[in-house]
Design a protein around this motif. Structure first.
Motif, short mmCIF file in Angstrom:
data_model
loop_
_atom_site.label_atom_id
_atom_site.label_comp_id
_atom_site.label_asym_id
_atom_site.label_seq_id
_atom_site.Cartn_x
_atom_site.Cartn_y
_atom_site.Cartn_z
N LEU A 107 6.31 7.36 -5.22
CA LEU A 107 5.45 6.65 -4.28
C LEU A 107 5.97 6.85 -2.87
O LEU A 107 7.19 6.83 -2.64
CB LEU A 107 5.46 5.14 -4.59
N LEU A 108 5.04 7.03 -1.93
CA LEU A 108 5.45 7.16 -0.52
C LEU A 108 5.15 5.84 0.18
O LEU A 108 4.02 5.34 0.15
CB LEU A 108 4.67 8.31 0.14
N TYR A 109 6.17 5.25 0.79
CA TYR A 109 5.99 4.00 1.52
C TYR A 109 6.87 4.09 2.76
O TYR A 109 8.06 4.41 2.66
CB TYR A 109 6.41 2.81 0.65
N ASP A 110 6.30 3.83 3.91
CA ASP A 110 7.06 3.85 5.15
C ASP A 110 7.89 5.14 5.27
O ASP A 110 9.09 5.10 5.57
CB ASP A 110 7.99 2.60 5.16
N LYS A 111 7.24 6.26 5.01
CA LYS A 111 7.80 7.62 5.13
C LYS A 111 8.96 7.90 4.17
O LYS A 111 9.70 8.87 4.35
CB LYS A 111 8.26 7.88 6.58
N LYS A 112 9.18 7.04 3.17
CA LYS A 112 10.26 7.29 2.21
C LYS A 112 9.69 7.36 0.81
O LYS A 112 8.68 6.70 0.52
CB LYS A 112 11.27 6.13 2.27
N THR A 113 10.32 8.12 -0.07
CA THR A 113 9.81 8.16 -1.44
C THR A 113 10.59 7.22 -2.34
O THR A 113 11.81 7.07 -2.21
CB THR A 113 9.89 9.58 -2.05
N TYR A 114 9.88 6.59 -3.23
CA TYR A 114 10.47 5.67 -4.21
C TYR A 114 9.99 6.12 -5.58
O TYR A 114 8.80 6.34 -5.80
CB TYR A 114 9.99 4.23 -3.95
N SER A 126 0.83 -1.19 0.00
CA SER A 126 0.00 0.00 0.00
C SER A 126 0.88 1.27 0.00
O SER A 126 1.71 1.46 0.89
CB SER A 126 -0.89 -0.08 1.24
N VAL A 127 0.71 2.07 -1.03
CA VAL A 127 1.56 3.26 -1.18
C VAL A 127 0.70 4.50 -1.39
O VAL A 127 -0.47 4.39 -1.76
CB VAL A 127 2.49 3.13 -2.42
N GLU A 128 1.31 5.64 -1.14
CA GLU A 128 0.62 6.89 -1.50
C GLU A 128 1.28 7.40 -2.77
O GLU A 128 2.51 7.49 -2.84
CB GLU A 128 0.80 7.90 -0.36
N LEU A 129 0.46 7.71 -3.76
CA LEU A 129 1.01 8.23 -5.02
C LEU A 129 1.25 9.73 -4.84
O LEU A 129 0.31 10.52 -4.81
CB LEU A 129 0.03 7.97 -6.16
N LEU A 130 2.52 10.11 -4.70
CA LEU A 130 2.82 11.53 -4.47
C LEU A 130 2.80 12.31 -5.77
O LEU A 130 2.42 13.46 -5.82
CB LEU A 130 4.22 11.69 -3.86
N GLU A 131 3.24 11.65 -6.85
CA GLU A 131 3.32 12.37 -8.12
C GLU A 131 3.20 11.38 -9.27
O GLU A 131 3.73 10.27 -9.20
CB GLU A 131 4.67 13.09 -8.21
N TYR A 132 2.48 11.79 -10.29
CA TYR A 132 2.40 10.98 -11.51
C TYR A 132 2.56 11.93 -12.68
O TYR A 132 1.90 12.97 -12.74
CB TYR A 132 1.03 10.28 -11.59
N LYS A 175 11.22 -1.20 -6.34
CA LYS A 175 12.26 -0.60 -5.50
C LYS A 175 11.95 -0.83 -4.02
O LYS A 175 12.85 -1.05 -3.22
CB LYS A 175 12.36 0.90 -5.78
N ILE A 176 10.65 -0.78 -3.69
CA ILE A 176 10.25 -1.04 -2.29
C ILE A 176 10.58 -2.50 -1.94
O ILE A 176 11.14 -2.80 -0.88
CB ILE A 176 8.75 -0.74 -2.09
#
Ligand code: KIV
Ligand code: ZN
Length: 513
Positions: free
Chosen positions: A476-483, A451-457, A506-507
């Protein structure tokens, strides 16, 4: 000792007047709040006499962001009704400022106002006197200063300072200036101004018609400017304004030359840039200095080799300083063995001998010639094939690989079905969404169970014609880090799906299956 330069951000005024960049109230509040996080000294929130909506948004920004926050200003022409509108909207801020503008160049006087120098000067002085009855802080902009006759420009500055202006802004309204000349103009004005009243701040506002806005602003800093006016991503009228991120990072990089600093929290730069681009719907050019997608991406083999030895070989600014996790090495046919071996190690593989490494490099080059850019999953499966499934030098991790997808695009239920391979497993999932790309992403999120938050597309074409290649990038934001994930394909929906899976991969590589 470094001089502290005041930063005024005019993204919400000069930036927002760009065609297509119109923001609603909530969007303006979001940007204003982020400008506060970025720690700008002054926010120019709008042009309140232009519409009721603009008036109200300036007032809300003054009330909410201007409490324990930056100084808030808005623009007025040098006429009473405009000045009243600015005053009535900014006065709720802890530190309000009235900003007024009036031309000083011959072309403005003759063609825009059809008035004499004396008449225009009188208008300006009267407007400042009136503004001073409302607020103590008043900025006067000598519009088109770079094309103005110097003695008239100075006479205007002298008179409006005597009338009470506390900041003098010298705009290069049409991007006419060149750095040496503009620097010299600022030096001359500054010498006289500091003799006249050393408390008055000297400011500059540069436009980018020939790509010199950043250079002109920095030349002004070098020659005595106390304050700079900028926008995020350089967004603004025509070719835009000086980009805040470029001027600020320029001063940091060449502290030895400019001897100047700002209060900007540079780690907030990338986030602010992405927010402004996303909300205004205006893409950032990929090679844009500081905030472009490729600003910290390296693809040449020679550069990748140097960077892997030590980042400062080819990087003068660390991506971390502007809030980007790390530099990105993009694997292409031009990447050398050093960069390839580094990527191989990061994927958990290890060559037993130099001969294996050279053999694999050949396979990589064949694939890279066909595919242009090689992503983690391409390399991963190439390595799996090379090492064989049971080899102990091959990690147990499995990445996701898109096999197929189907989209139903309509106004009611845009939906997607995705088919993905993970090792020997074939996984299928479906989902609906707000649009077809959202549906693909929902299906992929369900399928990968990450489950990720899409920060930018972002998506756009990188070549022309019917077979144009589309590039998609996601953050993508996962566990407070961006990928980040990126992909190229002639089908933009497919590029979008692969970019998302590349981010997910990458996650997986960092956190395991
Ligand atoms: O470009 C310009 O001259 C302006 C003034 C209002 C400062 O935007
Ligand atoms: Zn401007």
């Amino acid at each position: 000792m470094e001089k502290r330069i005041i930063v005024l951000d005019t993204t919400l005024r000069d930036g927002e007047q760009v065609p297509g960049a119109k923001l609603n109230l909530l969007e303006k509040m979001e940007i204003a709040n982020q400008l506060k996080n970025l720690n700008v000294d002054i926010i120019e929130a709008g042009f309140p006499s232009s519409s009721t909506g603009d008036f109200e948004s300036v007032m809300k920004i003054a009330k909410e962001i201007g409490k324990d926050g930056p100084m808030i200003t808005a623009l007025a022409r040098a006429i009473k009704s405009d000045i009243d509108a600015v005053y009535q909207s900014v006065r709720y801020a802890d530190s309000p400022l009235i900003h007024m503008v009036l031309g000083t160049s011959a072309v403005h006087l003759d063609k825009k106002f059809n008035k004499s120098k004396e008449e225009v000067l009188r208008m300006g002085v009267e407007a400042v006197r009136y503004a001073k009855t409302l607020l103590p802080e008043v900025q006067y902009s000598t519009e088109d200063a770079a094309r103005s006759e110097f003695e008239y420009l100075w006479q205007t500055i002298e008179q409006v300072v005597k009338a009470g202006a506390t900041m003098i802004n010298v705009p290069d309204t049409v991007g006419y200036a060149v750095p040496e000349e503009f620097g010299e103009l600022i030096r001359k004005i500054n010498d006289r101004l500091k003799n006249l009243n050393h408390k008055v701040l000297l400011s500059v506002h540069c436009h980018n018609d020939t790509g010199l806005a950043t250079a002109n602003t920095l030349a002004a800093v070098k020659n005595g400017a106390d304050k700079i006016e900028c926008t995020i991503n350089g967004i603004g009228e025509r070719a835009g304004n000086a980009a805040l991120e470029e001027v600020v990072m320029g001063m940091i990089l060449r502290k030895d030359y400019y001897h100047a600093t700002t209060n900007i929290i540079t780690k907030q730069i990338k986030k602010t840039s992405q927010m402004v681009s996303g909300l205004m719907g205006i893409d950032i050019q990929v090679n844009k200095a500081i905030t472009g997608d490729n600003a910290f991406a390296h693809s040449s083999g020679i550069h990748q080799d140097g960077l892997l030895k030590s980042a400062d070989v080819y990087e003068v600014i660390s991506p971390r300083d502007i809030g980007v996790e790390k530099m990105e090495l993009i694997l292409t046919a031009r990447s050398g063995k050093h960069a390839l071996n580094d990527a191989v190690r990061k994927l958990g593989f290890e060559f037993k001998s130099e001969k294996d490494s050279t053999e694999f490099h050949q396979l990589f080059l064949e694939l890279a010639d066909k595919k242009k850019e090689i992503y983690d999953h391409d390399l991963f499966y190439l390595l799996k094939e090379f090492f064989g499934e049971s080899d102990s030098n091959s990690p147990s991790i499995e990445l996701f690989q898109l096999i197929d997808f189907q989209l139903v695009s309509n106004n009611v239920f845009p939906s997607a079905v995705v088919k993905v391979k993970k090792g020997k497993e074939i996984l299928i999932e479906s989902a609906t969404g707000n649009g077809s790309i959202d549906a693909i992403y929902n299906a992929l999120e369900k399928l990968t169970k990450i489950s990720v938050e899409l920060l930018e597309y972002k998506t756009g074409s990188v070549s022309k014609g019917q077979q144009a290649l589309g590039r998609s990038t996601v953050q993508l934001l996962y566990d407070k880090k961006t990928y980040s994930g990126r992909a190229l394909d002639t089908d933009v929906a497919k590029a979008s799906a692969i970019a998302f899976l590349n981010g997910i991969n990458k996650i997986v590589l960092e956190h395991g299956n």
